[in-house]
Scaffold this active site. Structure first.
Site, PDB file in Angstrom:
ATOM      1  CB  ALA A 197     -12.551   7.008  12.783  1.00  0.00           C
ATOM      2  CG  ASN A 198     -16.070   7.428   7.479  1.00  0.00           C
ATOM      3  OD1 ASN A 198     -14.889   7.717   7.253  1.00  0.00           O
ATOM      4  ND2 ASN A 198     -16.652   6.594   6.484  1.00  0.00           N
ATOM      5  CB  THR A 199     -16.303   3.042   7.052  1.00  0.00           C
ATOM      6  OG1 THR A 199     -16.859   1.674   6.749  1.00  0.00           O
ATOM      7  CG2 THR A 199     -15.201   3.341   6.077  1.00  0.00           C
ATOM      8  N   GLY A 200     -15.019   0.663   8.648  1.00  0.00           N
ATOM      9  CA  GLY A 200     -13.901  -0.319   8.676  1.00  0.00           C
ATOM     10  C   GLY A 200     -13.324  -0.349   9.974  1.00  0.00           C
ATOM     11  N   GLY A 202     -10.846   1.708  11.122  1.00  0.00           N
ATOM     12  CA  GLY A 202     -11.124   2.877  11.907  1.00  0.00           C
ATOM     13  C   GLY A 202     -12.155   3.000  12.803  1.00  0.00           C
ATOM     14  CE1 TYR A 350      -3.423   0.142   0.653  1.00  0.00           C
ATOM     15  CE2 TYR A 350      -2.424  -2.190   0.334  1.00  0.00           C
ATOM     16  CZ  TYR A 350      -3.166  -1.045   1.124  1.00  0.00           C
ATOM     17  OH  TYR A 350      -3.707  -1.526   2.439  1.00  0.00           O
TER      18      TYR A 350
END
Ligand SMILES: NC(=O)C1=CN([C@@H]2O[C@H](COP(=O)(O)OP(=O)(O)OC[C@H]3O[C@@H](n4cnc5c(N)ncnc54)[C@H](OP(=O)(O)O)[C@@H]3O)[C@@H](O)[C@H]2O)C=CC1
Ligand SMILES: CC1=C(/C=C/C(C)=C/C=C/C(C)=C/C=O)C(C)(C)CCC1
Length: 466
Positions: A197-200, A202, A350
């Site tokens: 959750a630190n970027t994008g 999230g 992926y």
């Protein structure tokens, strides 16, 4: 000589008609784009998948995770124009209509401008465009007229295309943005864990849930980046209950340490959002020797969910939200070579891991029946985030085409929807995109594969989860 009207039919011929990609077509395209390979012959199950229909948007999905199927028919993908297609019947049809109208209008406009110029040549040349026209002039005049019309058409296109793009831009943006979570649900007193959750996506999901009053545990591998994101969210939302905890999904020790600490400190857990992910990594392995995509995207979240499940059950009603991808359509569970030791393609790796997310969700939902803990998976859309960081080409494509990608906020809408929407209180085992049920590949609906993946995952992680 044909007249202008003949040259420019009022209605484009059928092969030029606007046709939205269906999920299976787009999935195949994504598989091809991510793998860097052209599509091969249809794989087993692909036809079945195409024939299988989709969840009608206006109806809630049936409980129990069953994917609604259409009556058997010829194997083909559905277009949004057809009944039963994945598009929402009201809103998106109108949206598709608007875009179709604009694209068609733009095309028609360009052709019309060019056609007009061409048409004027026909008249000037007098080469039999109609009865009573003057005879053909000298050759030099003809050439001059030809050049004039050619430049006229080019100028017309050069002016009209950017103008039409500018006019269409807000509509294109609205179309790209996709669905939005309309729920105004408050989450005061609720505890949420969000991985990555630190970027994008999230980070935007954490911001929204913090704004709704939840206590949000930002579970990230990089504490500095996570602290920066958390303090931004705290300052913006005024919610001081945004807490950073270290979690590296590429290391089962870290996952166990996170869970141990969490269970000691938090007495409740209402929403678990398995969001973190990696894509297009060069061949590498996690601390435990798992192929990186499978290890982080699937096995890491599998273990985390296992360790936190009792708390979710105790706090029920509770929700598990697994962020998968449209790319799951390109995935297969290669049980004979799960860690890509015999054959590795980073795009496909992926896709496989995102299929594993869908299968995990399906089996988890089945096992959690009657517990008031739901599990759903989702595709956030194609989002302009850091996910493509491992690919130079994709990083540039993402930059160049960012206008046609969702912003992280737009990409977070389906995660937020799955986490809070009241109408999903008892919906489980489903797959969403743009805040509505979406089409799952035939591989993603295979219960036998889901069960086998479950037991193989348990074995790899050394856990017993019945
Ligand atoms: N962007 C898109 O177009 C799409 C995204 N998705 C899915 O959405 C999810 C979020 O992706 P998005 O926001 O776009 O990507 P980002 O790369 O912006 O965010 C990914 C997050 O996952 C974290 N992460 C990566 N590896 C680990 C790890 N080993 N342990 C803990 N955290 C980790 C990253 O941390 P750090 O910053 O430290 O690397 C980051 O916080 C992913 O699951 C992705 O597969 C699905 C479809 C399309
Ligand atoms: C083909 C192509 C594009 C679209 C790529 C898409 C749609 C990728 C989707 C990736 C997903 C779904 C990843 C995560 O799960 C661009 C870059 C717009 C323009 C260049 C050509």
């Amino acid at each position: 000589m044909r007249t202008c009207a003949e040259r420019l039919p009022r209605r484009p011929p059928p092969r030029f008609r606007f046709r939205c990609f269906s999920a299976c077509e787009l999935g195949s395209a994504v598989r091809a784009a991510l793998s860097g390979c052209p599509e091969g012959p249809a794989l087993p199950g692909q036809k079945k998948q195409q024939a299988a229909g989709v969840a009608p948007a206006s109806r809630p999905p049936p409980p129990g995770g069953a994917q609604p199927r259409q009556a058997a028919g010829p194997a083909r993908c559905l277009t949004r124009e057809e009944p039963g297609a994945a598009a929402p019947l009201g809103q998106t049809t109108a949206r598709a209509g608007a875009v179709r109208g604009l694209c068609g209008g733009a095309l028609r406009g360009c052709l019309l401008l060019a056609g007009r110029a061409q048409g004027s040549r026909g008249v000037a040349e007098g080469t039999g465009a109609g009865p009573g026209l003057p005879p053909a002039p000298a050759m030099s005049m003809e050439r001059a007229a030809g050049m004039f019309t050619c430049w006229g058409a080019a100028l017309g296109a050069a002016v009209s295309v950017p103008v039409l793009f500018l006019v269409a831009a807000p509509y294109i943006r609205r179309y790209v943005a996709g669905g939005q979570c309309k729920s105004t649900a408050k989450l005061d007193g609720k505890v949420v864990v969000i991985t990555g959750a630190n970027t994008g996506i999230g980070k935007e999901t954490a911001r929204d849930l913090a704004r709704r009053g939840a206590r949000v545990i930002v579970a990230c591998r990089d504490i500095t980046k996570a602290e920066a994101a958390a303090s931004e969210i705290r300052a913006e939302t005024g919610n001081q209950q945004v807490i950073v905890k270290k979690l590296d999904l590429a290391d089962t020790k870290s996952i166990r340490a996170f869970a141990e600490k969490f269970l000691a400190e938090e007495k409740e857990l209402h929403i678990l959002i398995n969001n973190a992910g990696v894509m297009l990594c060069p061949y590498s392995k996690t601390a435990d020797g798992f192929e990186m995509h499978l290890g982080v995207n699937h096995l890491g979240h599998f273990l985390l969910t296992f360790l936190l499940l009792e708390r979710l059950k105790q706090s029920a009603p509770a929700r598990i939200v697994n962020v998968s991808s449209l790319a799951h359509h390109g995935g297969r569970i290669r049980f004979h070579d799960l860690h890509g030791e015999k054959c590795y393609n980073r795009g496909l790796a992926y896709c496989h891991s995102k299929l594993a997310n869908v299968l995990f969700t399906r089996e988890l939902a089945r096992r959690l029946q009657g517990t008031k803990v739901t599990a759903n998976a989702l595709h956030p859309g194609s989002v302009h985030s850091e996910l493509v960081r491992h690919s130079f080409v994709m990083t540039w494509l993402w930059k160049i085409f960012s206008f046609f990608l969702k912003t992280p906020w737009e990409g977070a809408q389906t995660s937020i929807y799955c986490a809070v929407a009241e109408e999903l209180d008892s919906v489980t085992g489903q797959y969403f995109s743009d805040c509505q049920p979406a089409y799952v590949s035939s591989w993603g609906r295979d219960d036998e594969t889901a069960k086998k993946l479950w037991s193989v995952s348990c074995k790899l992680l050394g856990i017993q989860w019945d």
